[in-house]
Write an enzyme that holds these catalytic residues in place. Structure first.
Site, mmCIF file in Angstrom:
data_model
loop_
_atom_site.group_PDB
_atom_site.id
_atom_site.type_symbol
_atom_site.label_atom_id
_atom_site.label_comp_id
_atom_site.label_asym_id
_atom_site.label_seq_id
_atom_site.Cartn_x
_atom_site.Cartn_y
_atom_site.Cartn_z
ATOM 1 C CG HIS A 135 -0.211 -0.151 2.523
ATOM 2 N ND1 HIS A 135 0.169 -1.387 2.998
ATOM 3 C CD2 HIS A 135 0.238 0.760 3.427
ATOM 4 C CE1 HIS A 135 0.803 -1.231 4.154
ATOM 5 N NE2 HIS A 135 0.875 0.060 4.432
ATOM 6 C CB CYS A 191 6.827 21.546 14.040
ATOM 7 S SG CYS A 191 5.445 22.193 13.069
ATOM 8 C CB CYS A 194 7.485 26.155 12.370
ATOM 9 S SG CYS A 194 7.292 25.341 13.962
ATOM 10 C CG HIS A 208 3.456 23.401 17.411
ATOM 11 N ND1 HIS A 208 3.587 24.767 17.510
ATOM 12 C CD2 HIS A 208 4.067 23.054 16.246
ATOM 13 C CE1 HIS A 208 4.251 25.226 16.469
ATOM 14 N NE2 HIS A 208 4.559 24.202 15.678
ATOM 15 C CD GLU A 212 2.877 25.364 12.605
ATOM 16 O OE1 GLU A 212 2.212 26.213 11.981
ATOM 17 O OE2 GLU A 212 4.121 25.436 12.712
HETATM 18 P P1 5GP Z 1 1.595 0.906 7.376
HETATM 19 O O1 5GP Z 1 2.105 1.280 8.699
HETATM 20 O O2 5GP Z 1 1.466 -0.588 7.182
HETATM 21 O O3 5GP Z 1 2.342 1.557 6.262
HETATM 22 O O4 5GP Z 1 0.149 1.510 7.281
HETATM 23 C C1 5GP Z 1 -1.027 0.753 7.304
HETATM 24 C C2 5GP Z 1 -2.199 1.712 7.329
HETATM 25 O O5 5GP Z 1 -3.411 0.960 7.227
HETATM 26 C C3 5GP Z 1 -2.297 2.506 8.621
HETATM 27 O O6 5GP Z 1 -2.258 3.885 8.310
HETATM 28 C C4 5GP Z 1 -3.617 2.081 9.244
HETATM 29 O O7 5GP Z 1 -4.294 3.140 9.852
HETATM 30 C C5 5GP Z 1 -4.390 1.525 8.070
HETATM 31 N N1 5GP Z 1 -5.311 0.445 8.388
HETATM 32 C C6 5GP Z 1 -5.115 -0.572 9.271
HETATM 33 N N2 5GP Z 1 -6.147 -1.439 9.230
HETATM 34 C C7 5GP Z 1 -7.031 -0.945 8.318
HETATM 35 C C8 5GP Z 1 -8.299 -1.414 7.837
HETATM 36 O O8 5GP Z 1 -8.821 -2.449 8.231
HETATM 37 N N3 5GP Z 1 -8.899 -0.642 6.894
HETATM 38 C C9 5GP Z 1 -8.353 0.515 6.424
HETATM 39 N N4 5GP Z 1 -9.049 1.189 5.515
HETATM 40 N N5 5GP Z 1 -7.160 0.973 6.853
HETATM 41 C C10 5GP Z 1 -6.512 0.255 7.785
HETATM 42 ZN ZN ZN Z 2 5.385 24.309 13.869
#
Ligand code: 5GP
Ligand code: ZN
Length: 219
Positions: A135, A191, A194, A208, A212
């Site tokens: 992903h 941050c 900034c 913060h 922002e």
């Molecule tokens: P990673 O840390 O593997 O790069 O990011 C995985 C992402 O998948 C995370 O941002 C998390 O919030 C998201 N995520 C985890 N489980 C699910 C799920 O069941 N459905 C969706 N849509 N997102 C998920």
């Molecule tokens: Zn800042």
């Protein structure tokens, strides 16, 4: 298990509502991250069965595949920028000028340029993903979200632990290939906007980030 849950979207994207699956085609499924770490946070899931179980660093060694993914993230970056414009655009002076010009009678030949929201979108992968299916993250730069609850949440999107899609293909000796060695997730907070340092004071950082966020969206 929990780490396999992104697989369902690839298998049956048509069974989800549009507030979950943004769009799908033969090669990709775009979804909303269920635990967004910014005010807008999408995921692009390539459906290629030979790639979906690979680590992004390995999957992106295939130049043809990488180009395809890059092209699709550009589509999604554009779509995300449009969403930010709809959500926040009305307040900005540039957008007001643009709206005024649009509604003028007769309208001018050249419209003032609106804010380029694409610059406020970041696209990339985690050096150590937690979810098994390949992903790519597409998120607004604000890192402003109730779901950003842990130190590692912030640093995973704000240090070299987050590898921008533009940086691929990675050089053989790129230090990010060995992310655990670098201790990115335990780094002191900085941050995104900034560059102010917050040590390990997470509550202060969160306050913060809210300030922002307010200024950034009105910019
Ligand atoms: P990673 O840390 O593997 O790069 O990011 C995985 C992402 O998948 C995370 O941002 C998390 O919030 C998201 N995520 C985890 N489980 C699910 C799920 O069941 N459905 C969706 N849509 N997102 C998920
Ligand atoms: Zn800042």
């Amino acid at each position: 298990g929990a780490r396999d849950e992104l697989g369902a979207y690839i298998a049956k994207p048509e069974t989800y509502a549009t507030d979950v699956v943004v769009y799908h085609n033969d090669d990709f499924v775009a979804i909303h991250d269920m635990f967004p770490k910014s005010s807008l946070h999408l995921l692009l899931l390539p459906r290629d069965q030979t790639k979906t179980r690979m680590h992004p660093f390995d999957a992106f060694e295939d130049a043809e595949f990488l180009e395809k993914v890059k092209a699709e993230t550009q589509t999604l970056r554009n779509l995300a920028a449009g969403e930010l414009r709809r959500k926040y655009g009305k307040d900005s002076t540039q957008e007001q000028a643009r709206q005024a010009a649009l509604s003028a009678d007769p309208p001018p030949d050249e419209l003032p340029q609106g804010r380029d929201w694409e610059q406020d979108i970041v696209v990339g992968v985690h050096a150590v993903p937690s979810m098994n299916h390949l992903h790519v993250h597409i998120l607004s730069v604000d890192r402003y979200s109730d779901r950003l609850k842990h130190r590692k949440h912030y640093n995973s999107f704000s240090t070299p632990f987050f590898v921008p899609i533009e940086d691929f293909p990675l050089a053989e000796d790129d230090v990010r290939r060995d992310p655990t060695k670098q201790g990115y997730l335990k780094q002191d907070f900085t941050c995104w906007r900034c560059s102010r340092g917050f040590g390990n004071r997470f509550a202060e950082l969160k306050q913060h980030l809210e300030q922002e966020f307010k200024e950034w969206k009105k910019l």
